[in-house]
Write an enzyme that holds these catalytic residues in place. Structure first.
Site, PDB file in Angstrom:
ATOM      1  CD  GLU A   1     -11.703   6.325   5.719  1.00 48.50           C
ATOM      2  OE1 GLU A   1     -11.128   5.241   5.850  1.00 48.50           O
ATOM      3  OE2 GLU A   1     -11.247   7.252   5.029  1.00 48.50           O
TER       4      GLU A   1
ATOM      5  CE  LYS B   1      -1.953   4.682   7.007  1.00 52.72           C
ATOM      6  NZ  LYS B   1      -3.094   5.237   7.707  1.00 52.72           N
TER       7      LYS B   1
ATOM      8  NE  ARG C   1      -2.509   1.086   3.573  1.00 54.38           N
ATOM      9  CZ  ARG C   1      -3.215   0.897   4.685  1.00 54.38           C
ATOM     10  NH1 ARG C   1      -4.494   0.553   4.610  1.00 54.38           N
ATOM     11  NH2 ARG C   1      -2.671   1.040   5.872  1.00 54.38           N
TER      12      ARG C   1
HETATM   13  N1  PXG Z   1      -8.987   4.775   7.373  1.00 55.74           N
HETATM   14  C1  PXG Z   1      -8.103   5.779   7.575  1.00 55.74           C
HETATM   15  C2  PXG Z   1      -8.399   7.127   7.039  1.00 55.74           C
HETATM   16  C3  PXG Z   1      -6.913   5.510   8.285  1.00 55.74           C
HETATM   17  O1  PXG Z   1      -6.043   6.497   8.476  1.00 55.74           O
HETATM   18  C4  PXG Z   1      -7.610   3.199   8.536  1.00 55.74           C
HETATM   19  C5  PXG Z   1      -8.756   3.515   7.819  1.00 55.74           C
HETATM   20  C6  PXG Z   1      -7.387   1.786   8.950  1.00 55.74           C
HETATM   21  O2  PXG Z   1      -6.425   1.172   8.103  1.00 55.74           O
HETATM   22  P1  PXG Z   1      -5.499  -0.016   8.595  1.00 55.74           P
HETATM   23  O3  PXG Z   1      -4.685  -0.385   7.407  1.00 55.74           O
HETATM   24  O4  PXG Z   1      -4.665   0.508   9.727  1.00 55.74           O
HETATM   25  O5  PXG Z   1      -6.386  -1.115   9.024  1.00 55.74           O
HETATM   26  C7  PXG Z   1      -6.667   4.216   8.807  1.00 55.74           C
HETATM   27  C8  PXG Z   1      -5.456   3.930   9.657  1.00 55.74           C
HETATM   28  C9  PXG Z   1      -5.049   7.133  14.548  1.00 55.74           C
HETATM   29  C10 PXG Z   1      -4.305   6.693  13.298  1.00 55.74           C
HETATM   30  O6  PXG Z   1      -4.456   7.817  15.405  1.00 55.74           O
HETATM   31  C11 PXG Z   1      -4.919   5.986  12.240  1.00 55.74           C
HETATM   32  C12 PXG Z   1      -4.201   5.683  11.084  1.00 55.74           C
HETATM   33  C13 PXG Z   1      -2.900   6.067  11.009  1.00 55.74           C
HETATM   34  C14 PXG Z   1      -2.306   6.723  12.053  1.00 55.74           C
HETATM   35  C15 PXG Z   1      -2.984   7.055  13.210  1.00 55.74           C
HETATM   36  O7  PXG Z   1      -6.233   6.820  14.673  1.00 55.74           O
HETATM   37  N2  PXG Z   1      -4.661   5.058   9.947  1.00 55.74           N
END
Ligand code: PXG
Length: 301
Positions: free
Chosen positions: A200, A167, A68
């Protein structure tokens, strides 16, 4: 600078460990890892990142996360200056050096140092950073009681502007949504896409359960396609649940028997109420509990 500041440890230690940073080929501790004020990651949010967990010294789905990262970089015309195999090796070394067995890894690749103009061609070398530290989003009891959630007025940025699949270092919309949640006394928010469909959380994907059928928005619904989301879909299907990726309205969330978020940091976490409506009985429901337990088993397997 500090290439040998932090001597290599023989294997993933069990102790608390030391936050460790790899920055463009050099090893640092937290305090010495600094980037230029001319870095376009700072000046313009021009870059991409990943967040990955380590359980018992083992990195969970490193390959999927790095795929990713490379796709996000490619989508913004950024070339990561090393092959994936090399990045895997450095990441493993960083985890080993940190000695943190229950870690959170943050990869950041920025456009690099340029001048004060936007032009990315003025940035000859991307900045590559790997941080190994820890993360804890919620206190333990939240996994039992569920999160209080409100819908944010700030939508996911339009896909015509920047694909939500990237991302990127541009998290301002998600942070503004989070601020709305904080102002409302909520733990988390639901963000809608530009058409008003459920997308989301601020940093988590959303699922709903109705009569044991599980639904989550599809990748094209303005979401980041979470690695945790994909793992939970796989787990659920393997264990006989029907999982559908389909467009959700807020009505579908309000009237669900259960709803939960998934994310690298939060894992699987129940939603207690949304915009004042209790979801099901309120507490973490049977499907959410089951999937949380299965996810815990998977990450430690
Ligand atoms: N949607 C978004 C917008 C994200 O940033 C997820 C979904 C979940 O993806 P994964 O691959 O982790 O299952 C994310 C994850 C926080 C934080 O503090 C969250 C993320 C990155 C850094 C911090 O909540 N991203």
């Amino acid at each position: 600078m500090t290439a040998s500041l932090h001597p290599s440890k023989p294997s993933a230690a069990k102790g608390p460990g030391v936050p460790t940073v790899w920055l463009d080929g050099e090893w640092h501790e937290r305090g010495t890892a600094v980037v230029s004020v001319y870095d376009h990651g700072l000046l313009y949010g021009d870059g991409v990142f990943e967040g990955i967990r380590v359980y018992g010294g083992k990195i969970f789905r490193l390959s999927e996360h790095l795929d990713r990262l490379y796709d996000s970089a490619h989508a913004i015309w950024l070339t990561i200056p090393m092959a994936k195999a090399e990045l895997v090796a450095i990441t493993e070394e960083a985890v080993r050096r940190s000695g943190i067995a229950e870690a959170y890894i943050r990869h950041i690749v920025t456009r690099g140092v340029g001048d004060l103009g936007l032009d990315p061609r003025k940035c000859p070398k991307p900045t590559v950073i790997i941080i190994v530290d820890t993360i804890k989003l919620w206190p333990e009891e939240v996994y039992e009681t569920g999160l209080k959630v409100v819908t944010a007025g700030t939508p996911i940025p339009q896909r015509e502007a920047l694909s939500p699949r990237v991302k990127s270092l541009n998290y301002l919309a998600h942070i503004l949504a989070k601020v709305e949640g904080i102002q409302a006394g909520a733990d988390e928010v639901i963000m809608l896409d530009s058409s008003g469909y459920v997308a989301e959380g601020s940093g988590q994907n959303i699922f709903v359960v109705k009569q044991r059928q599980i639904r989550t928005p599809p990748a094209y619904a303005g979401i980041l396609k979470g690695v945790t989301r994909d793992a939970v879909i796989e787990l659920a299907r393997e264990h006989g649940y029907h999982v559908e990726e389909s467009i959700l309205n807020r009505y579908d969330v309000y009237t669900a028997d259960e709803a939960f978020f998934t994310g690298t940091a939060s894992e699987v976490v129940a939603i207690r109420q949304v915009d004042g409506r209790l979801i099901g009985s309120g507490n973490s429901g049977p499907v959410t509990r089951d999937l949380r337990a299965r996810y815990q088993a998977l990450v430690r397997s």
